[in-house]
Design a protein around this motif. Structure first.
Motif, PDB file in Angstrom:
ATOM      1  N   UNK A 309       0.833  -1.202   0.000  1.00 53.33           N
ATOM      2  CA  UNK A 309       0.000   0.000   0.000  1.00 53.33           C
ATOM      3  C   UNK A 309       0.869   1.253   0.000  1.00 53.33           C
ATOM      4  N   UNK A 310       1.952   1.238   0.759  1.00 49.93           N
ATOM      5  CA  UNK A 310       2.842   2.398   0.806  1.00 49.93           C
ATOM      6  C   UNK A 310       3.477   2.682  -0.549  1.00 49.93           C
ATOM      7  N   UNK A 311       3.853   1.607  -1.265  1.00 47.95           N
ATOM      8  CA  UNK A 311       4.412   1.794  -2.606  1.00 47.95           C
ATOM      9  C   UNK A 311       3.381   2.438  -3.523  1.00 47.95           C
ATOM     10  N   UNK A 312       2.136   1.968  -3.432  1.00 47.45           N
ATOM     11  CA  UNK A 312       1.085   2.495  -4.295  1.00 47.45           C
ATOM     12  C   UNK A 312       0.691   3.917  -3.925  1.00 47.45           C
ATOM     13  N   UNK A 313       0.851   4.278  -2.641  1.00 46.03           N
ATOM     14  CA  UNK A 313       0.563   5.652  -2.233  1.00 46.03           C
ATOM     15  C   UNK A 313       1.487   6.648  -2.917  1.00 46.03           C
ATOM     16  N   UNK A 314       2.702   6.192  -3.203  1.00 49.07           N
ATOM     17  CA  UNK A 314       3.680   7.073  -3.822  1.00 49.07           C
ATOM     18  C   UNK A 314       3.333   7.383  -5.278  1.00 49.07           C
ATOM     19  N   UNK A 315       2.565   6.517  -5.910  1.00 49.92           N
ATOM     20  CA  UNK A 315       2.281   6.712  -7.340  1.00 49.92           C
ATOM     21  C   UNK A 315       0.963   6.047  -7.720  1.00 49.92           C
ATOM     22  N   UNK A 316       0.043   6.837  -8.288  1.00 45.56           N
ATOM     23  CA  UNK A 316      -1.190   6.257  -8.812  1.00 45.56           C
ATOM     24  C   UNK A 316      -0.891   5.312  -9.964  1.00 45.56           C
ATOM     25  N   UNK A 317       0.152   5.621 -10.733  1.00 49.10           N
ATOM     26  CA  UNK A 317       0.513   4.774 -11.872  1.00 49.10           C
ATOM     27  C   UNK A 317       0.888   3.377 -11.400  1.00 49.10           C
ATOM     28  N   UNK A 318       1.566   3.296 -10.241  1.00 49.05           N
ATOM     29  CA  UNK A 318       1.953   1.978  -9.708  1.00 49.05           C
ATOM     30  C   UNK A 318       0.711   1.175  -9.343  1.00 49.05           C
ATOM     31  N   UNK A 319      -0.274   1.823  -8.712  1.00 48.42           N
ATOM     32  CA  UNK A 319      -1.509   1.126  -8.348  1.00 48.42           C
ATOM     33  C   UNK A 319      -2.280   0.705  -9.590  1.00 48.42           C
ATOM     34  N   UNK A 320      -2.331   1.583 -10.572  1.00 48.81           N
ATOM     35  CA  UNK A 320      -3.042   1.291 -11.819  1.00 48.81           C
ATOM     36  C   UNK A 320      -2.419   0.105 -12.532  1.00 48.81           C
ATOM     37  N   UNK A 321      -1.093   0.086 -12.608  1.00 49.56           N
ATOM     38  CA  UNK A 321      -0.391  -1.004 -13.292  1.00 49.56           C
ATOM     39  C   UNK A 321      -0.559  -2.313 -12.534  1.00 49.56           C
ATOM     40  N   UNK A 322      -0.399  -2.257 -11.200  1.00 50.92           N
ATOM     41  CA  UNK A 322      -0.489  -3.478 -10.402  1.00 50.92           C
ATOM     42  C   UNK A 322      -1.882  -4.088 -10.473  1.00 50.92           C
ATOM     43  N   UNK A 323      -2.921  -3.250 -10.456  1.00 53.49           N
ATOM     44  CA  UNK A 323      -4.299  -3.748 -10.467  1.00 53.49           C
ATOM     45  C   UNK A 323      -4.604  -4.530 -11.725  1.00 53.49           C
ATOM     46  N   UNK A 324      -4.041  -4.105 -12.857  1.00 59.10           N
ATOM     47  CA  UNK A 324      -4.335  -4.761 -14.127  1.00 59.10           C
ATOM     48  C   UNK A 324      -3.305  -5.836 -14.490  1.00 59.10           C
ATOM     49  N   UNK A 325      -2.036  -5.483 -14.427  1.00 55.08           N
ATOM     50  CA  UNK A 325      -0.989  -6.375 -14.936  1.00 55.08           C
ATOM     51  C   UNK A 325      -0.818  -7.634 -14.092  1.00 55.08           C
ATOM     52  N   UNK A 326      -0.893  -7.496 -12.762  1.00 59.31           N
ATOM     53  CA  UNK A 326      -0.685  -8.656 -11.908  1.00 59.31           C
ATOM     54  C   UNK A 326      -1.724  -9.748 -12.120  1.00 59.31           C
ATOM     55  N   UNK A 327      -3.013  -9.448 -11.930  1.00 52.01           N
ATOM     56  CA  UNK A 327      -4.043 -10.472 -12.164  1.00 52.01           C
ATOM     57  C   UNK A 327      -4.066 -10.987 -13.602  1.00 52.01           C
ATOM     58  N   UNK A 328      -3.822 -10.108 -14.580  1.00 51.36           N
ATOM     59  CA  UNK A 328      -3.824 -10.531 -15.984  1.00 51.36           C
ATOM     60  C   UNK A 328      -2.741 -11.570 -16.234  1.00 51.36           C
ATOM     61  N   UNK A 329      -1.512 -11.274 -15.803  1.00 54.28           N
ATOM     62  CA  UNK A 329      -0.390 -12.179 -16.052  1.00 54.28           C
ATOM     63  C   UNK A 329      -0.587 -13.512 -15.337  1.00 54.28           C
ATOM     64  N   UNK A 330      -1.043 -13.458 -14.091  1.00 51.37           N
ATOM     65  CA  UNK A 330      -1.269 -14.679 -13.321  1.00 51.37           C
ATOM     66  C   UNK A 330      -2.306 -15.563 -14.000  1.00 51.37           C
ATOM     67  N   UNK A 331      -3.394 -14.948 -14.452  1.00 53.36           N
ATOM     68  CA  UNK A 331      -4.462 -15.715 -15.097  1.00 53.36           C
ATOM     69  C   UNK A 331      -4.006 -16.288 -16.429  1.00 53.36           C
ATOM     70  N   UNK A 332      -3.230 -15.530 -17.183  1.00 55.58           N
ATOM     71  CA  UNK A 332      -2.765 -16.000 -18.483  1.00 55.58           C
ATOM     72  C   UNK A 332      -1.861 -17.224 -18.334  1.00 55.58           C
ATOM     73  N   UNK A 333      -1.079 -17.245 -17.270  1.00 55.51           N
ATOM     74  CA  UNK A 333      -0.149 -18.356 -17.055  1.00 55.51           C
ATOM     75  C   UNK A 333      -0.853 -19.570 -16.455  1.00 55.51           C
ATOM     76  N   UNK A 334      -1.729 -19.322 -15.482  1.00 61.70           N
ATOM     77  CA  UNK A 334      -2.318 -20.429 -14.724  1.00 61.70           C
ATOM     78  C   UNK A 334      -3.640 -20.931 -15.289  1.00 61.70           C
TER      79      UNK A 334
END
Length: 417
Positions: A309-334
């Motif tokens: 949460x602290x990392x994401x507080x520093x940048x909205x872009x980090x939260x935006x990227x993490x929200x989409x890229x993390x679940x997308x990549x995990x689902x594509x692989x698994x």
């Protein structure tokens, strides 16, 4: 502790990708982190609380029960056949129409594998008869199997509604416009690929003349029954309010009873199907959410949630990227985005306001991205079903769906966040 936590999470997702039991892996990982964080009792309590969550359990169990009854009464088959008959009349736009029709059917029939089997059995032979290349025919059906993201029966929508303290139709109303735009983007991108790759209607010159799949005489009354709960939820929602408010469990029970009357099925057997579906919903969906809650509690106890949460507080872009890229990549692989989306929603979404977002938008991006990632995975059950029906390797579908799903993910993320 943070480093140890990250290693546990990496190991968790690796085990899930390797097809170990997801509920077991999440629960054990959460328990291990909780032990290290000296809060095992809190982690176990988080697990137990999901089993008595009054906002989630009745919704999930009644949706699955209704779905089982629709399959038993063949109402689902008549709905699919009706939509297929409409598509046959517009061969020139058959590919984008296939994507869109499958998407909307997946709202009423939330199982991706189930809708792939039901729709694919009718549409893929029809596409092959129109001389669409097999890989593209399978891809068109598979690309529509993320419609459940705006279904009230999908586990994430009630979960997000519960966190945001709103009803589930409010969540769906907020996300639907962006989802539909992204659907259009995905359908158009696949159509462009079919043109560029020369795999659209009439392109398969070597195809033998075939029947256009099985012919089903549609009973239109049966075909309407699966969408009745959705209609009731829409017209009773706070946004429309034509009739008094109806909850999701109420809508599903009403739809089930109407199905009994319309189809004149064996009520005893249909009742057994309903409760079998409700039981499977509790075991498969609520059980997974309970394991994910234990995992998230473990992350919090070890300090990993706070660090993220602290990392994401520093940048909205980090939260935006993490929200989409993390679940997308995990689902594509698994082949399943449930674990990643549940973990993200449980650990990060409650803190959405801290980095400039609302709970509904941030949580929805995570679950939509997970669904789109799964829609390009070659190991998902829906991909394997479509590949089998078209006689191709699942990897052929994944290659064709990569650009449309990535494009749709980028669009829905930019629109919602």
């Amino acid at each position: 502790m943070i480093v140890i936590g990250l290693l546990i999470i990496i190991a968790t997702f690796w085990l899930i990708i390797k097809n170990y039991e997801t509920r077991l892996v999440l629960a054990l990982s959460g328990g291990l982190m909780a032990i290290l964080g000296r809060d095992l009792v809190g982690s176990v309590d988080a697990f137990i609380q999901q089993f008595v969550n009054s906002g989630l359990v009745p919704t999930i169990c009644t949706v699955l029960g209704f779905s089982y009854v629709m399959n038993y009464t063949k109402c689902s088959d008549h709905l699919v056949a009706m939509m297929t008959n409409i598509l046959k009349r517009v061969p020139m736009i058959i590919l984008p129409s296939t994507v869109i029709v499958t998407f909307f059917l997946n709202i009423a029939l939330p199982s991706a594998a189930g809708v792939a089997a039901a729709v694919g059995a009718l549409l893929i032979p029809m596409l092959l008869a129109l001389k669409v290349k097999p890989g593209m025919a399978a891809s068109a059906v598979y690309l529509g199997t993320w419609g459940s993201v705006i279904s009230p029966g999908l586990m994430f929508n009630p979960q997000i509604a519960d966190m945001a303290k709103v009803d589930v139709m409010t969540v769906i109303a907020r996300t639907t416009p962006s989802v539909l735009i992204s659907l259009g983007v995905a359908a158009v991108l696949l159509t462009i690929m079919a043109i560029v790759m020369k795999e659209g209607v009439g392109s398969n010159k070597d195809a033998l003349a075939t029947d256009e799949g099985q012919v089903v005489k549609v009973n239109y009354l049966y075909a309407v029954v699966p969408v009745l709960p959705l209609i009731l939820l829409v017209i009773s929602s706070k946004q429309i309010g034509l009739i008094p408010f109806i909850s999701v469990p109420q809508a599903m029970l009403l739809g089930t009873m109407i199905g009994f009357v319309v189809t004149r099925c064996n009520p005893g057997e249909a009742t057994k199907k309903f409760f079998r579906g409700a039981g499977d919903g509790f075991a498969d969906v609520v059980g997974l959410m309970a394991a994910a809650a234990m995992f998230c509690a473990g992350m919090e106890s070890i300090g990993l949630t706070g660090a993220l949460v602290n990392v994401m507080k520093e940048s909205q872009a980090a939260a935006q990227f993490a929200a989409a890229a993390g679940p997308f990549a995990m689902a594509a692989v698994s082949g399943s985005g449930n674990a990643a989306a549940l973990a993200f929603n449980g650990a990060v979404v409650p803190h959405a306001a801290d980095f400039g977002y609302e709970i509904i938008e941030l949580g929805s991006v995570a679950q939509i991205a997970a669904a789109l990632g799964r829609t390009m995975s070659p190991v998902a059950a829906a991909a394997i079903i479509c590949a089998k029906l078209a006689g191709v390797n699942p990897m052929e579908i994944a290659k064709r769906n990569a650009i449309p799903t990535i494009g749709a993910t980028i669009v829905v993320t930019l629109l919602l966040l």
